[in-house]
Design a protein around this motif. Structure first.
Motif, PDB file in Angstrom:
ATOM      1  N   GLY A 114     -20.489  12.618   7.065  1.00  0.00           N
ATOM      2  CA  GLY A 114     -19.513  11.641   6.205  1.00  0.00           C
ATOM      3  C   GLY A 114     -20.465  10.855   5.495  1.00  0.00           C
ATOM      4  N   ALA A 115     -21.654  10.538   5.522  1.00  0.00           N
ATOM      5  CA  ALA A 115     -22.418   9.473   4.978  1.00  0.00           C
ATOM      6  C   ALA A 115     -23.540  10.024   3.828  1.00  0.00           C
ATOM      7  N   GLN A 116     -23.424  11.133   3.538  1.00  0.00           N
ATOM      8  CA  GLN A 116     -24.320  11.675   2.545  1.00  0.00           C
ATOM      9  C   GLN A 116     -24.268  11.159   1.050  1.00  0.00           C
ATOM     10  N   HIS A 117     -23.182  10.277   1.170  1.00  0.00           N
ATOM     11  CA  HIS A 117     -22.954   9.580  -0.443  1.00  0.00           C
ATOM     12  C   HIS A 117     -23.493   8.189  -0.470  1.00  0.00           C
ATOM     13  N   TRP A 118     -24.000   7.733   0.699  1.00  0.00           N
ATOM     14  CA  TRP A 118     -24.136   6.154   0.764  1.00  0.00           C
ATOM     15  C   TRP A 118     -25.314   5.968  -0.019  1.00  0.00           C
ATOM     16  N   PRO A 119     -25.332   4.699  -0.693  1.00  0.00           N
ATOM     17  CA  PRO A 119     -26.430   4.290  -1.509  1.00  0.00           C
ATOM     18  C   PRO A 119     -27.615   3.876  -0.480  1.00  0.00           C
ATOM     19  N   HIS A 120     -28.728   3.901  -1.363  1.00  0.00           N
ATOM     20  CA  HIS A 120     -29.987   3.206  -0.939  1.00  0.00           C
ATOM     21  C   HIS A 120     -30.251   1.832  -1.424  1.00  0.00           C
ATOM     22  N   PHE A 121     -30.471   0.967  -0.525  1.00  0.00           N
ATOM     23  CA  PHE A 121     -30.718  -0.487  -1.006  1.00  0.00           C
ATOM     24  C   PHE A 121     -32.166  -0.783  -1.337  1.00  0.00           C
ATOM     25  N   VAL A 122     -32.233  -1.448  -2.433  1.00  0.00           N
ATOM     26  CA  VAL A 122     -33.586  -1.690  -3.174  1.00  0.00           C
ATOM     27  C   VAL A 122     -33.479  -3.269  -3.577  1.00  0.00           C
ATOM     28  N   THR A 123     -34.451  -3.715  -4.368  1.00  0.00           N
ATOM     29  CA  THR A 123     -34.856  -4.939  -4.685  1.00  0.00           C
ATOM     30  C   THR A 123     -33.718  -5.530  -5.885  1.00  0.00           C
ATOM     31  N   ASN A 124     -33.212  -6.568  -5.539  1.00  0.00           N
ATOM     32  CA  ASN A 124     -32.258  -6.992  -6.397  1.00  0.00           C
ATOM     33  C   ASN A 124     -32.714  -6.895  -7.981  1.00  0.00           C
ATOM     34  N   GLN A 125     -31.948  -7.086  -8.747  1.00  0.00           N
ATOM     35  CA  GLN A 125     -32.167  -6.996 -10.205  1.00  0.00           C
ATOM     36  C   GLN A 125     -32.899  -8.349 -10.678  1.00  0.00           C
ATOM     37  N   SER A 126     -32.671  -9.351  -9.994  1.00  0.00           N
ATOM     38  CA  SER A 126     -33.420 -10.854 -10.367  1.00  0.00           C
ATOM     39  C   SER A 126     -34.933 -10.619  -9.680  1.00  0.00           C
ATOM     40  N   GLU A 127     -35.281  -9.786  -8.809  1.00  0.00           N
ATOM     41  CA  GLU A 127     -36.446  -9.615  -8.149  1.00  0.00           C
ATOM     42  C   GLU A 127     -36.709 -10.793  -7.304  1.00  0.00           C
ATOM     43  N   ARG A 128     -35.804 -11.336  -6.725  1.00  0.00           N
ATOM     44  CA  ARG A 128     -35.953 -12.370  -5.967  1.00  0.00           C
ATOM     45  C   ARG A 128     -34.836 -12.406  -4.936  1.00  0.00           C
ATOM     46  N   PHE A 129     -34.976 -13.304  -3.943  1.00  0.00           N
ATOM     47  CA  PHE A 129     -34.278 -13.416  -2.841  1.00  0.00           C
ATOM     48  C   PHE A 129     -32.921 -14.192  -3.426  1.00  0.00           C
ATOM     49  N   GLU A 130     -31.733 -13.647  -3.051  1.00  0.00           N
ATOM     50  CA  GLU A 130     -30.355 -14.332  -3.502  1.00  0.00           C
ATOM     51  C   GLU A 130     -29.514 -14.600  -2.202  1.00  0.00           C
ATOM     52  N   ALA A 131     -29.031 -15.810  -2.424  1.00  0.00           N
ATOM     53  CA  ALA A 131     -28.150 -16.343  -1.389  1.00  0.00           C
ATOM     54  C   ALA A 131     -26.986 -16.970  -2.015  1.00  0.00           C
ATOM     55  N   ARG A 132     -25.801 -16.725  -1.899  1.00  0.00           N
ATOM     56  CA  ARG A 132     -24.460 -17.194  -2.406  1.00  0.00           C
ATOM     57  C   ARG A 132     -23.344 -16.601  -1.666  1.00  0.00           C
ATOM     58  N   VAL A 133     -22.069 -17.513  -2.155  1.00  0.00           N
ATOM     59  CA  VAL A 133     -20.860 -17.145  -1.733  1.00  0.00           C
ATOM     60  C   VAL A 133     -20.262 -16.219  -2.652  1.00  0.00           C
ATOM     61  N   ALA A 134     -19.499 -14.954  -2.034  1.00  0.00           N
ATOM     62  CA  ALA A 134     -18.956 -14.252  -3.007  1.00  0.00           C
ATOM     63  C   ALA A 134     -17.592 -13.897  -2.327  1.00  0.00           C
ATOM     64  N   MET A 135     -16.579 -13.374  -3.377  1.00  0.00           N
ATOM     65  CA  MET A 135     -15.280 -13.198  -2.985  1.00  0.00           C
ATOM     66  C   MET A 135     -14.965 -11.651  -2.850  1.00  0.00           C
ATOM     67  N   VAL A 136     -14.337 -11.170  -1.887  1.00  0.00           N
ATOM     68  CA  VAL A 136     -14.291  -9.621  -1.759  1.00  0.00           C
ATOM     69  C   VAL A 136     -12.934  -9.516  -1.261  1.00  0.00           C
ATOM     70  N   GLU A 137     -12.449  -8.256  -1.669  1.00  0.00           N
ATOM     71  CA  GLU A 137     -10.937  -7.829  -1.340  1.00  0.00           C
ATOM     72  C   GLU A 137     -11.015  -6.520  -0.413  1.00  0.00           C
ATOM     73  N   VAL A 138     -10.355  -6.464   0.588  1.00  0.00           N
ATOM     74  CA  VAL A 138     -10.337  -5.316   1.358  1.00  0.00           C
ATOM     75  C   VAL A 138      -9.631  -4.185   0.886  1.00  0.00           C
ATOM     76  N   ALA A 139     -10.369  -3.059   0.751  1.00  0.00           N
ATOM     77  CA  ALA A 139      -9.518  -1.911   0.213  1.00  0.00           C
ATOM     78  C   ALA A 139      -8.997  -1.032   1.128  1.00  0.00           C
ATOM     79  N   ASP A 140      -8.271   0.048   0.683  1.00  0.00           N
ATOM     80  CA  ASP A 140      -7.672   0.861   1.545  1.00  0.00           C
ATOM     81  C   ASP A 140      -8.579   1.778   1.873  1.00  0.00           C
TER      82      ASP A 140
END
Length: 208
Positions: A114-140
């Protein structure tokens, strides 16, 4: 009911958050077991584990790509590959990947039903290390780890250099949405969705 299922706290060279992960699962009622990839290469079985957690850090110093070096140590060893595949195919098992562990799991999706549509992770668009706090919502979603939490919003820490979710085939994101496989969604303080999916130069989808 008094049962404390065993969960494999999986780590590789460079992973550095396994102790905190073990503590979290211990407090949640599990029996965490330290499992290094060298154990897997030596023939360790995953048969007795109810869950597997691929921990975060910087496996191989990230010099081999976002969790890709870790994934290749599984994919290029037939016995280890078969062990992981058998675990993922069990109806009674669960897995969690965090940071490099998430990136690793995305690279072994061919072993995960069931994982065939999972993404591949690549370099951030900023082309640098990113560290921050983000808000998320739990989906169904059918996630056993987020069961009963639909609609909850919480701040989380993101910290990585290769966190851009790349979807190279048209319709991947739509397929994930339709199958309820998106468990968490970035939102702003008002609960509005903040992620977007710009087009790649080749016209395919790309997630942020």
């Amino acid at each position: 009911i008094g049962a404390k299922p065993e969960v494999a706290i999986l780590r590789e060279q460079g992973v550095n958050s396994h102790v905190e992960m073990a503590a979290a699962f211990h407090r949640a009622g599990f029996t965490p077991i330290d499992v290094h990839m060298s154990d897997m290469l030596a023939g360790r079985s995953l048969d007795n584990f109810a869950g597997l957690v691929a921990c975060g850090g910087f496996s191989y110093g990230d010099v081999l790509g976002a969790g890709e070096g870790w994934a290749k140590s599984i994919l290029f060893n037939e016995k280890v590959k078969a062990t992981f595949q058998a675990f993922f195919e069990r109806n009674s098992s669960f897995s969690l990947g965090v940071c490099n562990g998430c990136q690793m799991l995305s690279n072994v999706k061919s072993l995960i039903p069931g994982a065939q549509h999972w993404p591949h992770f690549v370099t951030n668009q900023s082309e640098r290390f990113e560290a921050r706090v983000a808000m998320v919502e739990v989906a169904d979603s059918p996630s056993v780890l987020l069961s009963g939490m639909q609609g909850s919003r919480m701040p989380i820490v993101v910290s990585h250099a290769e966190g851009l979710a790349e979807f190279t085939v048209d319709g991947q994101i739509s397929k994930l949405k339709n199958d309820n496989q998106i468990a968490l969604q970035y939102v702003d303080n008002y609960g509005h969705v903040t992620s977007h999916y710009p087009a790649n130069p080749n016209g395919s989808e790309q997630g942020i």
